[in-house]
Design a protein around this motif. Structure first.
Motif, PDB file in Angstrom:
ATOM      1  N   ILE A 100      66.941 131.213  38.583  1.00  0.00           N
ATOM      2  CA  ILE A 100      66.146 129.992  39.201  1.00  0.00           C
ATOM      3  C   ILE A 100      65.639 129.191  37.958  1.00  0.00           C
ATOM      4  O   ILE A 100      64.537 129.770  37.241  1.00  0.00           O
ATOM      5  N   ARG A 126      67.226 127.174  46.368  1.00  0.00           N
ATOM      6  CA  ARG A 126      66.788 125.629  46.505  1.00  0.00           C
ATOM      7  C   ARG A 126      67.879 125.578  47.561  1.00  0.00           C
ATOM      8  O   ARG A 126      69.280 125.877  47.341  1.00  0.00           O
ATOM      9  N   THR A 164      62.891 124.150  49.373  1.00  0.00           N
ATOM     10  CA  THR A 164      62.687 125.588  48.457  1.00  0.00           C
ATOM     11  C   THR A 164      62.685 126.118  50.048  1.00  0.00           C
ATOM     12  O   THR A 164      61.714 125.259  51.487  1.00  0.00           O
ATOM     13  N   HIS A 206      72.902 127.700  48.696  1.00  0.00           N
ATOM     14  CA  HIS A 206      72.082 127.324  47.858  1.00  0.00           C
ATOM     15  C   HIS A 206      72.254 126.386  46.398  1.00  0.00           C
ATOM     16  O   HIS A 206      73.530 127.262  45.814  1.00  0.00           O
ATOM     17  N   GLU A 208      70.719 126.783  43.801  1.00  0.00           N
ATOM     18  CA  GLU A 208      69.977 127.917  42.781  1.00  0.00           C
ATOM     19  C   GLU A 208      69.341 129.247  43.398  1.00  0.00           C
ATOM     20  O   GLU A 208      68.834 128.968  44.842  1.00  0.00           O
ATOM     21  N   THR A 210      67.373 132.804  43.133  1.00  0.00           N
ATOM     22  CA  THR A 210      67.558 134.595  43.347  1.00  0.00           C
ATOM     23  C   THR A 210      66.086 135.444  43.705  1.00  0.00           C
ATOM     24  O   THR A 210      65.125 134.901  44.578  1.00  0.00           O
TER      25      THR A 210
END
Length: 236
Positions: A100, A126, A164, A206, A208, A210
């Protein structure tokens, strides 16, 4: 090694509303590498409920060049002084899955003192807007698993609009956390997390994502009337 910190604090309603639209943490703050400012949520709560979106409760996850930079921010900046009224834990990086933007993942990795030491996990994603309904379908059972797990000391979710979402959890031991991830815990329906990960691999939710694992090194303040969530840390 850089330092990470995770903060929880209750703020006035007017400030909370303003924070929905404008991030109050200056990205040019001295010694700050990156920060995520989010509104706290209760894991596993109904989608439409007052506990789902806790407007006056703020979660901040940040990376600093060093501990001195964090100390200076807490003692000299307006928002930093406000954070001193809440709770936070300071963290050393251990492992990363996924990627990310914003954070600078250290090459040096910390190690737990013993196999019985507590560990902290943070996830940040995200979201793809059209994937939100499917994400909630698979994600809420996982939220309940983490929330109710006998191995967690503290767990919550957080969000920042528009896309987010994040989770934070403190685990009694790394083994209890990894057993949950792989579906080997003694909790009812233990494969909820593993099944959700399979669905994500089939079709990602998503842009991104993590998962970060940390060694907690110190804990400060109180949250919801409780101090020292992590028993093997010194009191600060």
């Amino acid at each position: 090694m850089t330092l990470f910190s995770y903060h929880l604090v209750s703020i006035p309603f007017s400030m909370a509303i303003k924070g929905l639209f404008l991030n109050p943490i200056d990205k040019n703050t001295k010694g700050l590498i990156h920060a995520e400012y989010m509104t706290a949520m209760t894991l596993g709560s109904p989608i439409i409920s007052t506990s789902r979106f806790l407007i006056k409760q703020v979660a901040i996850f940040a990376q600093w060049e060093n501990e001195e930079a964090l100390e200076e921010y807490l003692n000299k900046e307006k928002i930093g002084k406000l954070l001193l009224n809440g709770w936070h834990v300071r963290l050393e990086f251990m492992r990363e899955w996924g990627k990310i933007g914003g954070f600078k993942i250290p090459e040096q990795k910390a190690k737990l003192a013993t196999s019985a030491s507590s560990v902290v996990a943070v996830t940040i994603a995200r979201m793809k807007p059209l994937a939100v309904p499917r994400f909630l379908h698979w994600g809420r059972p996982v939220e309940k698993l983490v929330r109710d797990h006998e191995g967690t000391l503290l767990s919550l979710a957080s969000v920042r609009f528009p896309n987010t979402v994040s989770t934070f959890s403190i685990w009694k031991t790394e083994e209890e956390m990894t057993n949950m991830v792989h579906g080997h815990s003694t909790m009812p329906k233990p494969k909820r997390h593993a099944n959700a990960m399979k669905e994500r691999e089939r079709k990602d939710f998503h842009f991104e994502f993590t998962t970060l694992r940390f060694k907690p090194i110190s804990e400060f303040g109180s949250w919801k009337g409780k101090e020292n969530y992590i028993p093997d840390l010194k009191k600060n």
